[in-house]
Every structure is written in C-alpha cells, then in structure tokens.
Design a protein around this motif. Structure first.
Motif, PDB file in Angstrom:
ATOM      1  N   LYS A   1       1.044  -1.113  -0.021  1.00  0.00           N
ATOM      2  CA  LYS A   1       0.019   0.034   0.004  1.00  0.00           C
ATOM      3  C   LYS A   1       0.809   1.257   0.129  1.00  0.00           C
ATOM      4  O   LYS A   1       2.093   1.367   0.643  1.00  0.00           O
ATOM      5  CB  LYS A   1      -1.061   0.133   1.375  1.00  0.00           C
ATOM      6  N   ASP A   2       0.408   2.335  -0.815  1.00  0.00           N
ATOM      7  CA  ASP A   2       1.044   3.546  -0.790  1.00  0.00           C
ATOM      8  C   ASP A   2       2.638   3.583  -1.450  1.00  0.00           C
ATOM      9  O   ASP A   2       3.569   4.317  -1.359  1.00  0.00           O
ATOM     10  CB  ASP A   2       1.186   4.297   0.493  1.00  0.00           C
ATOM     11  N   ASP A   3       2.887   2.155  -2.266  1.00  0.00           N
ATOM     12  CA  ASP A   3       4.204   1.999  -2.771  1.00  0.00           C
ATOM     13  C   ASP A   3       4.215   1.188  -4.078  1.00  0.00           C
ATOM     14  O   ASP A   3       4.864   1.895  -5.231  1.00  0.00           O
ATOM     15  CB  ASP A   3       4.912   1.104  -1.879  1.00  0.00           C
ATOM     16  N   VAL A   4       3.342   0.171  -4.225  1.00  0.00           N
ATOM     17  CA  VAL A   4       3.709  -0.474  -5.381  1.00  0.00           C
ATOM     18  C   VAL A   4       2.543  -1.485  -5.718  1.00  0.00           C
ATOM     19  O   VAL A   4       2.115  -2.075  -4.738  1.00  0.00           O
ATOM     20  CB  VAL A   4       5.182  -1.299  -5.538  1.00  0.00           C
ATOM     21  N   ILE A   5       2.290  -1.749  -7.008  1.00  0.00           N
ATOM     22  CA  ILE A   5       1.487  -2.857  -7.492  1.00  0.00           C
ATOM     23  C   ILE A   5       2.311  -3.587  -8.481  1.00  0.00           C
ATOM     24  O   ILE A   5       2.617  -3.145  -9.371  1.00  0.00           O
ATOM     25  CB  ILE A   5       0.145  -2.260  -8.155  1.00  0.00           C
ATOM     26  N   GLN A   6       2.366  -4.840  -8.371  1.00  0.00           N
ATOM     27  CA  GLN A   6       3.057  -5.950  -9.323  1.00  0.00           C
ATOM     28  C   GLN A   6       2.260  -6.801  -9.652  1.00  0.00           C
ATOM     29  O   GLN A   6       1.613  -7.661  -8.933  1.00  0.00           O
ATOM     30  CB  GLN A   6       4.215  -6.530  -8.822  1.00  0.00           C
ATOM     31  N   ILE A   7       2.123  -7.001 -11.151  1.00  0.00           N
ATOM     32  CA  ILE A   7       1.522  -8.252 -11.762  1.00  0.00           C
ATOM     33  C   ILE A   7       2.442  -8.887 -12.754  1.00  0.00           C
ATOM     34  O   ILE A   7       3.096  -8.394 -13.627  1.00  0.00           O
ATOM     35  CB  ILE A   7       0.380  -7.724 -12.605  1.00  0.00           C
ATOM     36  N   SER A   8       2.666 -10.290 -12.302  1.00  0.00           N
ATOM     37  CA  SER A   8       3.606 -11.062 -12.915  1.00  0.00           C
ATOM     38  C   SER A   8       2.734 -12.127 -13.732  1.00  0.00           C
ATOM     39  O   SER A   8       1.873 -12.928 -13.168  1.00  0.00           O
ATOM     40  CB  SER A   8       4.618 -11.733 -12.143  1.00  0.00           C
ATOM     41  N   LEU A   9       3.057 -12.084 -15.024  1.00  0.00           N
ATOM     42  CA  LEU A   9       2.109 -13.196 -15.894  1.00  0.00           C
ATOM     43  C   LEU A   9       3.160 -14.312 -16.424  1.00  0.00           C
ATOM     44  O   LEU A   9       4.294 -13.976 -16.900  1.00  0.00           O
ATOM     45  CB  LEU A   9       1.397 -12.634 -16.934  1.00  0.00           C
ATOM     46  N   LEU A  10       2.754 -15.369 -16.584  1.00  0.00           N
ATOM     47  CA  LEU A  10       3.692 -16.656 -16.789  1.00  0.00           C
ATOM     48  C   LEU A  10       3.449 -17.016 -18.254  1.00  0.00           C
ATOM     49  O   LEU A  10       2.029 -16.674 -18.872  1.00  0.00           O
ATOM     50  CB  LEU A  10       3.492 -17.842 -15.965  1.00  0.00           C
TER      51      LEU A  10
END
Length: 289
Positions: free
Chosen positions: A85-94
């Motif tokens: 929260k208040d820093d980063v969103i990461q989405i990793s797809l294979l």
C-alpha cells in the motif's frame, strides 16, 4: 496463438484512451441501517460503514488466474499479484503454454509505470505524466491502487470524505435503507460511480465514464469476498471496457491470498533489455503511423 503482450497492451492502452475522450473467518458486519435521528438515509453514516469494511492491511500477495479477451480473441494464463500500500502494484504473468517462465511484468509505483517484455527483452519505464494517454484521463498511482484494493476514491486525493460524493439509487432517485447505493464523483472529464451493496456493506463495482463520450465505459467489478485479516477481500476482480461496438475484459481469480512482506518491491531490468517508447508501441498496436 494470440500474443499475450499484444492483448494486454491493447487492453490497457485502448481502454484508458477511450474512457478519457486466508485466515480466521470473519463475519460480514451487520451494522444498523445508516439513518439519522429522523429515520432518513444518512450519507455520513453510510460512507463511514462502507469505508470501515475495506482492507486495513499494507501488503497483499496472491496467486492469480488471468484471462484477457478482446475483439473475439482471448488467452488465459497464471501468475502473481503483489501489492504494498502507498508504494507498488506488481502483476507477473507466466507463459500460457508452459506456465513456468514469467513473460510479462507490470509494475506501478507512485510516479512511474513499468512493463517488462521477457519474450522480446524490451521494457517501458516512464512517468505517468509523460504518457499522453494516461495524462489525459488523470490515471495515476492513487487511482490504480484504489481500484486494486477495492476502495472508494477521489482522483488525486489521499483520503475521500463523505461530502465528496452524491448518493443515489441505480434509477437516480434518493437512497433509502433497503436498496443499493451509488456514490458519484464528477470532475471535468470523467464521472466516477461507486456501486455499493447495502446487503454486504461493500463496494462491488467502480464504473468510470467519459463526460463527453457516453459510449465508452470502464468497470472494475468485485466478487467472491473471502476473509482477509479482520475484513474481507474480493477473490474475483474483473476489469471491462466498452468502447462503442468493441468490448474487452481482463479478469483475475485470486488464491492463496496473504499479507506477506519481504518480497522485492522494485523490478530489476537486465542490462541487455532495450527501452521502448510507449507512444510508439501504442500507435503500432492500433495500426497507426
């Protein structure tokens, strides 16, 4: 086979442009109906109840099943979602065929957007305000974070207040103590409608429409709420775009949802990867010169 990068880029970029122009089980709160002393609907009390049911955790990690569909084409794959929260969103797809190798990494931080294409060893890394199609529709980290965390929000404002919104039923009439309630916020370009359920006292859908182009709409829907450290979090999230006669959808099904910290919050880009211009990629995907 449908190229997953192409579908994702088309989904993210065209959607944005067209809109602009577990743990211990927790019972759902059974709050008293949001009325004031006269028995009328109370905006302040209702907003307080909805806001109190949102997740208070600072970290979230989950396995995801992802399906992207657009213009009759679709592809499914798996991956991971990580948020601080208040820093980063990461989405990793294979890789959708093998399912072991990461092929796409999308990372949103407060000031920058990163997309890494492992297939072609290329990446995009750019501030939000330097990407024309993001700047035009006020897409920034605050908006993205609130959408993924299932929060009601006001663009560019850290904490919304009850007085920021108008309150009405789906038919536009005044809310009462029985029906679902829509909270609306309108700025110069966009209308934000937060559809809430009085039955579960939660935000169930955020709909964003262009004030000039009523045929374009973006919706972020939430379902399958499961216990998550004192509150509940949606294990099903669906982003959908309606762009005139075109439709697109991106759905995430979450599992193994945890409030895990200790993971790398910034992606390291290999030195051999080349940087791409997001505007050029957008024009290429849209068939423009």
């Amino acid at each position: 086979m449908v190229n997953i990068k192409t579908l994702l880029m088309l989904f993210i970029l065209t959607g944005v442009v067209n809109v602009a122009c577990g743990s211990q089980k927790t019972a759902v709160k059974n709050d008293t109906l949001p009325t004031n002393t006269s028995g009328a609907f109370s905006q302040n009390e209702y907003f307080k109840i909805i806001n109190s049911n949102r997740s208070k955790e600072n970290f979230l990690t989950a396995k995801i099943k992802c399906e992207v569909s657009m213009d009759g084409k679709s592809i499914s794959t798996s991956g991971q979602l990580r948020m601080k929260k208040d820093d980063v969103i990461q989405i990793s797809l294979l890789d959708p065929l093998v399912g072991l190798m990461e092929v796409i990494r999308i990372e949103f931080t407060k000031d920058m957007m990163l997309m890494v294409d492992r297939y072609n060893k290329k990446y995009i890394y750019v501030p939000y305000d330097e990407v024309d199609f993001l700047k035009k529709c006020d897409i920034d980290f605050i908006a993205l974070e609130n959408l993924f965390w299932n929060h009601i929000f006001v663009p560019a404002k850290t904490e919304p207040e009850a007085s920021d919104f108008t309150y009405e039923k789906a038919d536009g009439s005044q809310p009462d103590a029985q029906n679902d309630v829509n909270l609306k916020f309108v700025d110069e370009h966009l209308t934000y409608c937060f559809n809430t359920s009085q039955a579960v006292k939660r935000l169930v859908q955020t709909v964003i429409t262009g004030n000039r182009d009523k045929d374009s709409k973006f919706a972020f829907s939430y379902a399958d709420f499961q216990p998550f450290h004192g509150t509940e979090f949606p294990n099903q999230m669906v982003m959908s775009f309606i762009m005139g006669s075109k439709n697109a959808a991106l759905s995430f099904t979450l599992s193994s949802v945890k409030n895990k910290s200790g993971w790398e919050t910034r992606t390291k880009i290999p030195t051999k990867y080349s940087k791409e211009d997001p505007e050029r990629i957008f024009r290429s995907l849209m068939g423009r010169n």
